[in-house]
Design a protein around this motif. Structure first.
Motif, PDB file in Angstrom:
ATOM      1  N   GLU A  68      18.104   6.084 -10.361  1.00 21.59           N
ATOM      2  CA  GLU A  68      17.430   4.876 -10.830  1.00 21.59           C
ATOM      3  C   GLU A  68      16.988   4.008  -9.655  1.00 21.59           C
ATOM      4  O   GLU A  68      15.860   3.488  -9.646  1.00 21.59           O
ATOM      5  CB  GLU A  68      18.378   4.076 -11.739  1.00 21.59           C
ATOM      6  CG  GLU A  68      18.647   4.723 -13.095  1.00 21.59           C
ATOM      7  CD  GLU A  68      19.648   3.925 -13.904  1.00 21.59           C
ATOM      8  OE1 GLU A  68      20.215   2.945 -13.363  1.00 21.59           O
ATOM      9  OE2 GLU A  68      19.874   4.268 -15.080  1.00 21.59           O
ATOM     10  N   ALA A  70      16.490   4.998  -6.507  1.00 22.19           N
ATOM     11  CA  ALA A  70      15.452   5.700  -5.750  1.00 22.19           C
ATOM     12  C   ALA A  70      14.105   5.587  -6.455  1.00 22.19           C
ATOM     13  O   ALA A  70      13.062   5.351  -5.815  1.00 22.19           O
ATOM     14  CB  ALA A  70      15.831   7.167  -5.572  1.00 22.19           C
ATOM     15  N   ASP A  71      14.098   5.720  -7.779  1.00 17.81           N
ATOM     16  CA  ASP A  71      12.855   5.577  -8.559  1.00 17.81           C
ATOM     17  C   ASP A  71      12.310   4.158  -8.464  1.00 17.81           C
ATOM     18  O   ASP A  71      11.100   3.933  -8.572  1.00 17.81           O
ATOM     19  CB  ASP A  71      13.099   5.949 -10.027  1.00 17.81           C
ATOM     20  CG  ASP A  71      13.393   7.437 -10.202  1.00 17.81           C
ATOM     21  OD1 ASP A  71      13.080   8.209  -9.274  1.00 17.81           O
ATOM     22  OD2 ASP A  71      13.958   7.807 -11.255  1.00 17.81           O
ATOM     23  N   GLY A  72      13.226   3.198  -8.248  1.00 12.65           N
ATOM     24  CA  GLY A  72      12.818   1.805  -8.151  1.00 12.65           C
ATOM     25  C   GLY A  72      12.438   1.389  -6.733  1.00 12.65           C
ATOM     26  O   GLY A  72      12.153   0.207  -6.495  1.00 12.65           O
ATOM     27  N   GLY A  73      12.484   2.333  -5.802  1.00 11.71           N
ATOM     28  CA  GLY A  73      12.068   2.035  -4.429  1.00 11.71           C
ATOM     29  C   GLY A  73      13.187   1.728  -3.461  1.00 11.71           C
ATOM     30  O   GLY A  73      12.936   1.330  -2.321  1.00 11.71           O
ATOM     31  N   ILE A  74      14.445   1.926  -3.889  1.00 15.94           N
ATOM     32  CA  ILE A  74      15.584   1.698  -2.998  1.00 15.94           C
ATOM     33  C   ILE A  74      16.217   3.053  -2.698  1.00 15.94           C
ATOM     34  O   ILE A  74      17.011   3.571  -3.487  1.00 15.94           O
ATOM     35  CB  ILE A  74      16.619   0.751  -3.630  1.00 15.94           C
ATOM     36  CG1 ILE A  74      15.980  -0.591  -3.979  1.00 15.94           C
ATOM     37  CG2 ILE A  74      17.800   0.539  -2.687  1.00 15.94           C
ATOM     38  CD1 ILE A  74      16.913  -1.563  -4.664  1.00 15.94           C
ATOM     39  N   SER A  75      15.851   3.624  -1.569  1.00 13.55           N
ATOM     40  CA  SER A  75      16.303   4.978  -1.252  1.00 13.55           C
ATOM     41  C   SER A  75      17.455   5.003  -0.253  1.00 13.55           C
ATOM     42  O   SER A  75      18.035   6.057   0.004  1.00 13.55           O
ATOM     43  CB  SER A  75      15.139   5.795  -0.677  1.00 13.55           C
ATOM     44  OG  SER A  75      14.602   5.158   0.472  1.00 13.55           O
ATOM     45  N   ASN A  76      17.789   3.859   0.331  1.00 13.88           N
ATOM     46  CA  ASN A  76      18.828   3.825   1.371  1.00 13.88           C
ATOM     47  C   ASN A  76      20.142   3.259   0.873  1.00 13.88           C
ATOM     48  O   ASN A  76      20.989   2.819   1.662  1.00 13.88           O
ATOM     49  CB  ASN A  76      18.342   3.001   2.562  1.00 13.88           C
ATOM     50  CG  ASN A  76      18.096   1.537   2.185  1.00 13.88           C
ATOM     51  OD1 ASN A  76      17.763   1.245   1.036  1.00 13.88           O
ATOM     52  ND2 ASN A  76      18.247   0.632   3.136  1.00 13.88           N
ATOM     53  N   LYS A  95      15.421  -4.282   4.598  1.00 11.38           N
ATOM     54  CA  LYS A  95      14.275  -3.805   5.380  1.00 11.38           C
ATOM     55  C   LYS A  95      13.281  -4.945   5.554  1.00 11.38           C
ATOM     56  O   LYS A  95      12.962  -5.648   4.584  1.00 11.38           O
ATOM     57  CB  LYS A  95      13.588  -2.639   4.664  1.00 11.38           C
ATOM     58  CG  LYS A  95      14.435  -1.381   4.572  1.00 11.38           C
ATOM     59  CD  LYS A  95      13.661  -0.273   3.864  1.00 11.38           C
ATOM     60  CE  LYS A  95      14.467   1.010   3.781  1.00 11.38           C
ATOM     61  NZ  LYS A  95      13.714   2.089   3.078  1.00 11.38           N
ATOM     62  N   GLU A  98      13.296  -8.714   3.775  1.00 12.60           N
ATOM     63  CA  GLU A  98      14.109  -8.782   2.557  1.00 12.60           C
ATOM     64  C   GLU A  98      15.353  -9.635   2.799  1.00 12.60           C
ATOM     65  O   GLU A  98      15.949  -9.606   3.873  1.00 12.60           O
ATOM     66  CB  GLU A  98      14.555  -7.383   2.132  1.00 12.60           C
ATOM     67  CG  GLU A  98      13.453  -6.506   1.553  1.00 12.60           C
ATOM     68  CD  GLU A  98      13.985  -5.159   1.114  1.00 12.60           C
ATOM     69  OE1 GLU A  98      13.502  -4.628   0.106  1.00 12.60           O
ATOM     70  OE2 GLU A  98      14.887  -4.630   1.774  1.00 12.60           O
ATOM     71  N   LYS A 106      16.254  -7.369  -7.342  1.00 11.41           N
ATOM     72  CA  LYS A 106      15.593  -6.068  -7.483  1.00 11.41           C
ATOM     73  C   LYS A 106      16.548  -5.040  -8.068  1.00 11.41           C
ATOM     74  O   LYS A 106      16.183  -4.264  -8.979  1.00 11.41           O
ATOM     75  CB  LYS A 106      15.089  -5.597  -6.112  1.00 11.41           C
ATOM     76  CG  LYS A 106      14.220  -4.346  -6.167  1.00 11.41           C
ATOM     77  CD  LYS A 106      13.670  -4.030  -4.788  1.00 11.41           C
ATOM     78  CE  LYS A 106      12.760  -2.795  -4.845  1.00 11.41           C
ATOM     79  NZ  LYS A 106      12.193  -2.481  -3.501  1.00 11.41           N
ATOM     80  N   ILE A 110      16.356  -3.123 -11.766  1.00 10.15           N
ATOM     81  CA  ILE A 110      16.336  -1.656 -11.859  1.00 10.15           C
ATOM     82  C   ILE A 110      17.445  -1.139 -12.770  1.00 10.15           C
ATOM     83  O   ILE A 110      17.198  -0.330 -13.672  1.00 10.15           O
ATOM     84  CB  ILE A 110      16.474  -1.037 -10.461  1.00 10.15           C
ATOM     85  CG1 ILE A 110      15.231  -1.340  -9.613  1.00 10.15           C
ATOM     86  CG2 ILE A 110      16.692   0.474 -10.544  1.00 10.15           C
ATOM     87  CD1 ILE A 110      15.367  -0.938  -8.157  1.00 10.15           C
TER      88      ILE A 110
END
Length: 315
Positions: A68, A70-76, A95, A98, A106, A110
């Protein structure tokens, strides 16, 4: 007192001392190389970032949460359970521009998208400047503790004994950190605390052995130093093993049932106690023999200590 070995038996520990030292030294050099090349997986305590604790109304899979995010743009994000399978800890390094509030909102958006009952229990930010200070403080605390211990053992016993003790303690620390580096386990303040605990625990074992060696050096004037070390190690072997096993029972319980929050702490203690016990038997006692320690060295140190005590009493 309960004895693991039969009375009168002397285990020839020093017979394979060179082989064991070679194996230990090889392992330590490998772990030191890995540490230098790969480094540690520093936790947010050291690197800085946002820690968000999320409570779900029902059990949720960590893989689902990761997908969820990663799909929302938080991969780390580092996603872990804490407490129960409904409680999730999400760690994120910011990053660009932020900030904590933006990241928290965010994440909340998500995770609540598929489950409106999700609640944010806690959100915390650790700045990178504070994290860098903690890294420096952590290194200084470990090095300073080793230096103080070197001085203490050299004053209480003899410099060759102190050298053996410090070398074995350095081995213990490098092995613990090396395992964490190889396995990419997060290194945070709890792990630092466990490393310092390992140093204290391992030193206690070595002091017991050294006391027995010095005591036997005073009594057994005709015995060779290698035989003297073997006898002393044998006499303290039961105490060393029983102490280590009883401590490991508690550590293993923490490791299995303590959860993710203290997993690193428990693992570091487990590795440190197992390796530290072996290093107390071999490394700490092998190096004084390598450096040519004699009975006279131990007795001179003891005479000096007695003279100082007499002088203080007279004063």
């Amino acid at each position: 007192m309960f004895q693991i070995i039969k009375p009168g038996t002397v285990i020839p520990f020093m017979k394979i001392a060179k082989l064991v030292e070679a194996i230990f030294l090889t392992a330590v050099l490998i772990f030191a190389f890995v540490l230098g090349f790969k480094g540690l997986n520093w936790g947010l305590d050291f690197t800085g970032g946002v820690v968000i604790e999320v409570q779900y109304p029902k059990e949720v899979s960590l893989d689902t949460v990761r997908k969820e995010l990663a799909d929302g743009g938080i991969s780390n994000a580092v996603v872990q359970n804490f407490g129960t399978t409904r409680d999730i800890s999400i760690r994120i390094q910011p990053k660009g521009d932020e900030n904590q509030k933006d990241i928290t909102e965010k994440v909340k958006t998500i995770v609540a998208k598929n489950d409106p009952g999700v609640a944010i229990a806690r959100s915390e930010y650790v700045g990178p400047a504070v994290g860098q200070e903690l890294v420096v403080s952590g290194v200084i605390s470990v090095v300073l503790s080793l230096v103080i211990l070197l001085i203490y053992i050299a004053m209480r016993f003899e410099w060759r004994m102190a050298t053996g003790a410090i070398i074995s303690l350095v081995y213990d620390v490098i092995v613990v950190l090396g395992v964490f580096s190889v396995c990419e386990i997060e290194y945070d303040l709890t792990v630092l605390a466990s490393v310092l605990t390992v140093i204290g625990y391992s030193l206690n074992d070595k002091i017991v052995v050294f006391d027995r060696i010095r005591e036997n050096a005073r009594k057994l004037h005709k015995m060779q130093m290698v035989d003297l070390f073997n006898l002393s190690l044998t006499e303290t072997f039961s105490r060393t093993i029983i102490t280590s096993l009883t401590t490991l029972i508690t550590v293993v319980a923490l490791l299995l049932f303590g959860g993710e929050m203290i997993y690193g702490f428990s693992l570091a203690l487990f590795i440190g106690i197992v390796f530290g016990t072996m290093s107390s038997i071999y490394v700490a006692s092998t190096w004084p023999l390598f450096l040519g320690i004699t009975r006279e060295n131990l007795l001179v140190a003891e005479v000096k200590k007695d003279q100082e005590e007499i002088s203080e009493a007279d004063y």
